[in-house]
Design an enzyme around this catalytic site. Structure first.
Site, PDB file in Angstrom:
ATOM      1  N   ASP A 100       0.839  -1.195   0.000  1.00 30.97           N
ATOM      2  CA  ASP A 100       0.000   0.000   0.000  1.00 30.97           C
ATOM      3  C   ASP A 100       0.877   1.249   0.000  1.00 30.97           C
ATOM      4  O   ASP A 100       1.753   1.404   0.848  1.00 30.97           O
ATOM      5  CB  ASP A 100      -0.890  -0.013   1.253  1.00 30.97           C
ATOM      6  CG  ASP A 100      -1.847   1.172   1.288  1.00 30.97           C
ATOM      7  OD1 ASP A 100      -2.932   1.069   0.704  1.00 30.97           O
ATOM      8  OD2 ASP A 100      -1.480   2.204   1.888  1.00 30.97           O
ATOM      9  N   TYR A 138       2.594   9.998   0.057  1.00 28.70           N
ATOM     10  CA  TYR A 138       3.560   9.367   0.960  1.00 28.70           C
ATOM     11  C   TYR A 138       5.002   9.590   0.494  1.00 28.70           C
ATOM     12  O   TYR A 138       5.928   9.514   1.289  1.00 28.70           O
ATOM     13  CB  TYR A 138       3.340   7.858   1.061  1.00 28.70           C
ATOM     14  CG  TYR A 138       2.028   7.395   1.621  1.00 28.70           C
ATOM     15  CD1 TYR A 138       1.119   8.276   2.222  1.00 28.70           C
ATOM     16  CD2 TYR A 138       1.674   6.052   1.560  1.00 28.70           C
ATOM     17  CE1 TYR A 138      -0.090   7.829   2.721  1.00 28.70           C
ATOM     18  CE2 TYR A 138       0.476   5.596   2.064  1.00 28.70           C
ATOM     19  CZ  TYR A 138      -0.412   6.482   2.637  1.00 28.70           C
ATOM     20  OH  TYR A 138      -1.615   6.028   3.124  1.00 28.70           O
ATOM     21  N   LYS A 178      -2.982   5.921  -4.242  1.00 24.30           N
ATOM     22  CA  LYS A 178      -4.121   6.797  -3.958  1.00 24.30           C
ATOM     23  C   LYS A 178      -3.989   8.142  -4.663  1.00 24.30           C
ATOM     24  O   LYS A 178      -2.891   8.682  -4.792  1.00 24.30           O
ATOM     25  CB  LYS A 178      -4.253   7.011  -2.440  1.00 24.30           C
ATOM     26  CG  LYS A 178      -4.315   5.694  -1.668  1.00 24.30           C
ATOM     27  CD  LYS A 178      -4.371   5.886  -0.171  1.00 24.30           C
ATOM     28  CE  LYS A 178      -4.082   4.571   0.528  1.00 24.30           C
ATOM     29  NZ  LYS A 178      -2.647   4.299   0.657  1.00 24.30           N
ATOM     30  N   HIS A 228      -8.049   9.329  -2.071  1.00 24.76           N
ATOM     31  CA  HIS A 228      -7.409   9.291  -0.753  1.00 24.76           C
ATOM     32  C   HIS A 228      -8.279   9.916   0.345  1.00 24.76           C
ATOM     33  O   HIS A 228      -8.392   9.369   1.446  1.00 24.76           O
ATOM     34  CB  HIS A 228      -6.059  10.014  -0.831  1.00 24.76           C
ATOM     35  CG  HIS A 228      -5.092   9.603   0.229  1.00 24.76           C
ATOM     36  ND1 HIS A 228      -3.737   9.712   0.078  1.00 24.76           N
ATOM     37  CD2 HIS A 228      -5.274   9.083   1.463  1.00 24.76           C
ATOM     38  CE1 HIS A 228      -3.124   9.280   1.165  1.00 24.76           C
ATOM     39  NE2 HIS A 228      -4.044   8.892   2.028  1.00 24.76           N
TER      40      HIS A 228
END
Length: 317
Positions: free
Chosen positions: A49, A54, A83, A114
């Site tokens: 994931d 990120y 996402k 997201h």
């Protein structure tokens, strides 16, 4: 479930491994992330994931592509989720193409919205300021997500941080029902309303912060320190983390766990072998609930569609 007991079939016919490896790290370090992904692969993790925001897509992609080129795993055996960040709602197709470039992949297994929040196109930081918000038009965003699916850039589309009411609204115009809703879920935030609604609509629930997010700047050790979780773990000769993860799995969710520590990676996988008893589940159901990731940064009085935290979560908080 069918075939592999460690996978669940989604409403689009794709199987998702029930334990996922999360790659969010506040101070993301590419080398540390790559090493952790390599360890995870060796231990049998197949579900990974990530998200644009990120910053871990390139490191994850490097580690997975190395493993594939060395014949350690085939792409078809992996399940990769990323996402759509709020600043890319205006063009999900271009955003997904950039994500695939970052990963060095031809397609994703799952692409999620997201947050139910739209930001201005130049916003690239995770904690938006008041002037960063744009007018949310989820119908247009979801049409872009459906386009990603139609173009073969992903095998499934879904949402993250959506209340049951927000999914209900989405279903009024969606041609494709989300395959998955990824939400905070653990023994201290059990998400019963979301789980019930998603089950009725054949939408899989995937739990992030399945241990309460210890180690994250916003996370907490409250789940792992809880005396009820400790007493259950002692009864089963297991660890508190294994109990918390097995609770999520026993509720039909897949769980996303982030650790870059070899021993904890092994420990988390051990949750698959634990069997909780009815009394364990009943004890957990009595635990006081506390939402850890509240999303206050997405709430303001002027530019956000959500003036209060209750509006963001539709009183499911």
């Amino acid at each position: 479930m069918r075939g592999n007991k460690n996978e669940v079939r989604l409403n689009n016919g794709v199987d998702i491994p029930i334990i996922g490896f999360g790659t969010y790290s506040f101070e993301n370090d590419r080398r540390t992330t790559q090493h952790a992904v390599q360890m995870a692969l060796q231990m049998g993790y197949k579900h990974f994931d990530t998200a644009h925001i990120y910053g871990s897509e390139p490191a994850l992609g490097n580690a997975l592509c190395d493993a594939m080129s060395n014949g350690l795993i085939e792409r078809e055996s992996l399940f990769i989720t990323s996402k759509l960040w709020g600043s890319h709602h205006h063009d999900p197709v271009s955003a997904l193409k950039q994500t695939l470039m970052n990963l060095g992949m031809e397609y994703l297994d799952m692409y999620l919205v997201h947050w139910p929040v739209k930001l201005k196109p130049w916003v690239s930081h995770p904690l938006p300021k008041e002037e960063d918000f744009d007018k949310l038009d989820l119908e247009t965003t979801w049409a872009g997500m459906e386009k990603c699916l139609e173009m073969g850039l992903c095998r499934g589309i879904g949402v993250s941080n959506f209340s049951s009411k927000k999914i209900e609204n989405l279903l009024t115009f969606a041609s494709v029902t989300p395959a998955l809703n990824q939400v905070e879920m653990h023994p201290m935030w059990r998400q019963k309303k979301v789980r019930d609604y998603c089950r009725e609509n054949k939408i899989h629930v995937s739990a992030y912060s399945a241990l309460g997010g210890p180690g994250n700047f916003w996370g907490s050790t409250a789940v792992l320190d809880n005396p009820i979780i400790h007493s259950i773990s002692l009864r089963h000769n297991a660890t508190p983390a294994q109990v918390a993860l097995k609770w999520g799995l026993s509720r039909g969710a897949s769980v996303i766990v982030k650790s870059f520590n070899e021993e904890r990676l092994k420990e988390n996988m051990g949750a698959l072998d634990l069997k909780l008893e009815d009394r364990d589940i009943l004890e957990i159901e009595k635990m006081e609930e506390w939402k850890i990731m509240r999303g206050e940064c997405y709430v303001n009085q002027s530019t956000s569609p959500y003036k209060t935290i209750q509006e963001l979560w539709d009183d499911e908080i």
